[in-house]
Design a protein around this motif. Sequence first.
Motif, mmCIF file in Angstrom:
data_model
loop_
_atom_site.group_PDB
_atom_site.id
_atom_site.type_symbol
_atom_site.label_atom_id
_atom_site.label_comp_id
_atom_site.label_asym_id
_atom_site.label_seq_id
_atom_site.Cartn_x
_atom_site.Cartn_y
_atom_site.Cartn_z
ATOM 1 N N ASN A 122 -6.469 -23.872 -24.156
ATOM 2 C CA ASN A 122 -6.610 -22.498 -24.672
ATOM 3 C C ASN A 122 -7.932 -21.849 -24.259
ATOM 4 O O ASN A 122 -8.475 -21.029 -25.003
ATOM 5 C CB ASN A 122 -6.514 -22.470 -26.211
ATOM 6 N N LEU A 123 -8.432 -22.193 -23.098
ATOM 7 C CA LEU A 123 -9.708 -21.627 -22.677
ATOM 8 C C LEU A 123 -9.556 -20.148 -22.317
ATOM 9 O O LEU A 123 -8.464 -19.704 -21.944
ATOM 10 C CB LEU A 123 -10.282 -22.412 -21.503
ATOM 11 N N PRO A 124 -10.627 -19.355 -22.416
ATOM 12 C CA PRO A 124 -10.533 -17.916 -22.122
ATOM 13 C C PRO A 124 -9.967 -17.624 -20.735
ATOM 14 O O PRO A 124 -9.229 -16.645 -20.554
ATOM 15 C CB PRO A 124 -11.991 -17.445 -22.238
ATOM 16 N N GLN A 125 -10.285 -18.472 -19.755
ATOM 17 C CA GLN A 125 -9.777 -18.252 -18.399
ATOM 18 C C GLN A 125 -8.255 -18.387 -18.351
ATOM 19 O O GLN A 125 -7.592 -17.701 -17.569
ATOM 20 C CB GLN A 125 -10.423 -19.238 -17.423
ATOM 21 N N THR A 126 -7.708 -19.285 -19.177
ATOM 22 C CA THR A 126 -6.253 -19.440 -19.234
ATOM 23 C C THR A 126 -5.605 -18.159 -19.745
ATOM 24 O O THR A 126 -4.621 -17.661 -19.181
ATOM 25 C CB THR A 126 -5.883 -20.628 -20.140
ATOM 26 N N HIS A 127 -6.147 -17.616 -20.824
ATOM 27 C CA HIS A 127 -5.596 -16.372 -21.371
ATOM 28 C C HIS A 127 -5.691 -15.234 -20.356
ATOM 29 O O HIS A 127 -4.748 -14.459 -20.191
ATOM 30 C CB HIS A 127 -6.349 -15.995 -22.653
ATOM 31 N N GLU A 128 -6.815 -15.159 -19.655
ATOM 32 C CA GLU A 128 -6.974 -14.077 -18.675
ATOM 33 C C GLU A 128 -6.034 -14.264 -17.490
ATOM 34 O O GLU A 128 -5.541 -13.292 -16.910
ATOM 35 C CB GLU A 128 -8.421 -14.008 -18.196
ATOM 36 N N MET A 129 -5.747 -15.515 -17.131
ATOM 37 C CA MET A 129 -4.806 -15.790 -16.047
ATOM 38 C C MET A 129 -3.414 -15.274 -16.413
ATOM 39 O O MET A 129 -2.699 -14.701 -15.572
ATOM 40 C CB MET A 129 -4.762 -17.289 -15.748
ATOM 41 N N ILE A 130 -3.007 -15.463 -17.656
ATOM 42 C CA ILE A 130 -1.702 -14.967 -18.097
ATOM 43 C C ILE A 130 -1.682 -13.439 -18.055
ATOM 44 O O ILE A 130 -0.699 -12.824 -17.620
ATOM 45 C CB ILE A 130 -1.368 -15.486 -19.509
ATOM 46 N N ARG A 131 -2.787 -12.817 -18.474
ATOM 47 C CA ARG A 131 -2.857 -11.348 -18.411
ATOM 48 C C ARG A 131 -2.747 -10.860 -16.966
ATOM 49 O O ARG A 131 -2.088 -9.855 -16.681
ATOM 50 C CB ARG A 131 -4.169 -10.860 -19.036
ATOM 51 N N LEU A 132 -3.372 -11.571 -16.053
ATOM 52 C CA LEU A 132 -3.284 -11.215 -14.638
ATOM 53 C C LEU A 132 -1.841 -11.314 -14.135
ATOM 54 O O LEU A 132 -1.335 -10.388 -13.482
ATOM 55 C CB LEU A 132 -4.194 -12.128 -13.815
ATOM 56 N N LEU A 133 -1.189 -12.432 -14.437
ATOM 57 C CA LEU A 133 0.196 -12.609 -13.978
ATOM 58 C C LEU A 133 1.098 -11.540 -14.583
ATOM 59 O O LEU A 133 1.993 -11.005 -13.910
ATOM 60 C CB LEU A 133 0.696 -14.012 -14.341
ATOM 61 N N ARG A 134 0.859 -11.195 -15.850
ATOM 62 C CA ARG A 134 1.668 -10.134 -16.466
ATOM 63 C C ARG A 134 1.442 -8.810 -15.745
ATOM 64 O O ARG A 134 2.404 -8.082 -15.460
ATOM 65 C CB ARG A 134 1.338 -9.994 -17.944
ATOM 66 N N THR A 135 0.181 -8.476 -15.452
ATOM 67 C CA THR A 135 -0.112 -7.225 -14.756
ATOM 68 C C THR A 135 0.647 -7.157 -13.430
ATOM 69 O O THR A 135 1.259 -6.129 -13.092
ATOM 70 C CB THR A 135 -1.624 -7.091 -14.516
ATOM 71 N N LEU A 136 0.613 -8.230 -12.675
ATOM 72 C CA LEU A 136 1.297 -8.249 -11.384
ATOM 73 C C LEU A 136 2.812 -8.143 -11.542
ATOM 74 O O LEU A 136 3.470 -7.336 -10.886
ATOM 75 C CB LEU A 136 0.926 -9.526 -10.622
ATOM 76 N N ARG A 158 0.807 -1.224 0.000
ATOM 77 C CA ARG A 158 0.000 0.000 0.000
ATOM 78 C C ARG A 158 0.839 1.272 0.000
ATOM 79 O O ARG A 158 0.440 2.283 -0.564
ATOM 80 C CB ARG A 158 -0.933 -0.010 1.208
ATOM 81 N N ASP A 159 1.990 1.253 0.647
ATOM 82 C CA ASP A 159 2.797 2.467 0.742
ATOM 83 C C ASP A 159 3.854 2.559 -0.364
ATOM 84 O O ASP A 159 4.701 3.440 -0.348
ATOM 85 C CB ASP A 159 3.481 2.546 2.111
ATOM 86 N N ASP A 160 3.794 1.641 -1.329
ATOM 87 C CA ASP A 160 4.761 1.665 -2.423
ATOM 88 C C ASP A 160 4.380 2.712 -3.460
ATOM 89 O O ASP A 160 3.200 3.012 -3.663
ATOM 90 C CB ASP A 160 4.830 0.294 -3.127
ATOM 91 N N ASP A 161 5.402 3.277 -4.110
ATOM 92 C CA ASP A 161 5.190 4.158 -5.251
ATOM 93 C C ASP A 161 5.151 3.282 -6.506
ATOM 94 O O ASP A 161 6.195 2.817 -6.976
ATOM 95 C CB ASP A 161 6.310 5.191 -5.337
ATOM 96 N N ILE A 162 3.973 3.015 -7.021
ATOM 97 C CA ILE A 162 3.809 2.079 -8.138
ATOM 98 C C ILE A 162 3.699 2.861 -9.439
ATOM 99 O O ILE A 162 2.825 3.708 -9.599
ATOM 100 C CB ILE A 162 2.559 1.198 -7.940
ATOM 101 N N THR A 163 4.626 2.588 -10.340
ATOM 102 C CA THR A 163 4.646 3.259 -11.640
ATOM 103 C C THR A 163 4.206 2.279 -12.717
ATOM 104 O O THR A 163 4.758 1.179 -12.809
ATOM 105 C CB THR A 163 6.050 3.792 -11.965
ATOM 106 N N PRO A 164 3.232 2.643 -13.529
ATOM 107 C CA PRO A 164 2.794 1.711 -14.583
ATOM 108 C C PRO A 164 3.880 1.528 -15.628
ATOM 109 O O PRO A 164 4.613 2.475 -15.944
ATOM 110 C CB PRO A 164 1.564 2.397 -15.174
ATOM 111 N N PRO A 165 4.030 0.322 -16.164
ATOM 112 C CA PRO A 165 5.033 0.095 -17.217
ATOM 113 C C PRO A 165 4.632 0.823 -18.496
ATOM 114 O O PRO A 165 3.441 1.001 -18.779
ATOM 115 C CB PRO A 165 5.011 -1.419 -17.404
ATOM 116 N N ALA A 166 5.633 1.258 -19.256
ATOM 117 C CA ALA A 166 5.360 1.921 -20.531
ATOM 118 C C ALA A 166 4.759 0.905 -21.503
ATOM 119 O O ALA A 166 5.294 -0.195 -21.659
ATOM 120 C CB ALA A 166 6.643 2.503 -21.103
ATOM 121 N N PRO A 167 3.650 1.233 -22.153
ATOM 122 C CA PRO A 167 3.039 0.285 -23.094
ATOM 123 C C PRO A 167 3.901 0.097 -24.340
ATOM 124 O O PRO A 167 4.618 1.012 -24.754
ATOM 125 C CB PRO A 167 1.706 0.948 -23.443
#
Length: 584
Positions: free
Chosen positions: A255-269, A42-51
Amino acid sequence: MHREQLHEKVCHHLQTIYADVSLSMPVGQLAETLMDTIGLHRDDDITPPAPHSNQWNEEDVVMITYGDSVVREAEHPLKTLDHFLHTYCRNTINKVHILPFFPYSSDDGFSVIDYSSVNESLGDWDDIESLSKDYGLMFDLVINHCSARSGWFDNFIKNDGPGSDFFYTASPSDDLSMVTRPRVSPLLRETQCEDGVKYVWCTFSHDQVDFDFRNPKVLIAFVEIIRLYIDKGAKLFRLDAVAFLWKVIGTNCINLPQTHEMIRLLRTLIEHVDPGIIIITETNIPNRENLTYFGNANEAHAIYNFSLPPLLVNTLVTGDCTYLKNWMMSMPPAQNGTTYFNFIASHDGIGLRPAEGLLSDEEISTLVHSMQRFGGKVSWRSSDHGQQKPYEINITLFEACQGTNKGPDKFQVDRFICAHAIMLGMEGIPGLYIHSLVGTGNDYEKVANTGQNRSINRKRWDFDELAALLDSPYSQHHKVLTRLSQLIRIRKAQRAFHPNATQYTLQLGEAVFGYWRQSLDRKQSVFCVSNISDTEQAVLLSDINLIGTDHWIDLISRAPIDNLSNFLQLKPYQTVWISNQDWE
């Protein structure tokens, strides 16, 4: 403010993944837990990655190896690996994929017993961290399954403690007819547990039990593992067998949609912890399905170019580049922020599923026959209709290049180098298997000892024996390493070989394969032209479309290309990289 936006994004991922699952905690709470676990407090300065930012360039070359591919008495193999790299890969390799180096029970590391420790037979975390100081390390995240001998699975059997609810079960009466299988073993493993018999889902083998990601505790456990690996020096994550991650009874469970979304989640984190970390998905599936793992530049940073190995080997044994050329023209350029991971040999065999739809069954059968003639083995799978189909060819790439469909010939080394020259110039990041780098042959003794076809390409070298061969100018190993090292050093100096530099396929006939690369700043052009046949070929330089006002040179031979109205004479399996000299 950005932390609130990140929290909202993580919640969106989770709502998409768990839309059809009743969670034991609110989505917002789960998002907070995941963010805290990965280290986004919570107290971290979080900077979004450049797209659309490229975390790679032309200098990146990956070596793929087991932790004990080279060993020396009374020394941790990971230390021996470090010594090998410093002795023989100086100025060539800057990233290293160490295949699973954790305690395991089968599949040469991909049946993990404990994700949090280093296999004592290889070394310890200090050895890993030492390597990470000089090389960008790729860690395997074996995320679909773990060992049936793991503590988690023991707790599953006992129905008590962490792991007791981590594994996917089904009923033999369920309709599993559509499930895509990479192996011929039964899908369900009958397991006697404290609370009765359960049927555990096993995509690969009965020693590799599949996780149930419907349970968010499994996700939290893997985010803890990811944080540990980042702390220990991981700069690339290879998501092993990730296409099979999510299961829904009545579907093909791949290749289910949930699998793809899981990868997107891990990338975001992950990218909010370190935007320089690269995620690579290992999805050994048909080409069009594989491409979906780029998402919209919000999923995998890189995908394995699985169609390249079978198509390139087929090209070299037939002397016809038509299929390779057609495939290359069909491949979309990877947009900035994504790239291909190119390889033509790995610890596994030459996968044939990625050739489906690109080569006919008859052509695949001919390729398999030729590889068997060169001493290769074949691994099989069950098709949707229960038929046995070849899944992969098990052979070292060096032996796969010993001849053509006509049989063995004298061009083995030249053909082998040609294969790498084609791969090293292509759009994407190149990965070289250690056994290709040193020209290793088929290891039949290891196949006999393990009973596993894949062992044919998993030799364990004694360092001193290998060093003597690499230092001898007369050995195939010395010749291969010397020529590959030269190509790699040339590649690393060319801006036109940036993984995202422009690529255009040339039309030079069946026996000559070519493509054009242009640097991102458009100052350097390199025309990569290879004779993929066993006879000399003449190419009209005007057909390559060199600009007459530029000065041209073959980067490999250093020979100038002067009269553009002349023919370019190419010896069997010769490659030229023709560059304009004013690129600097």
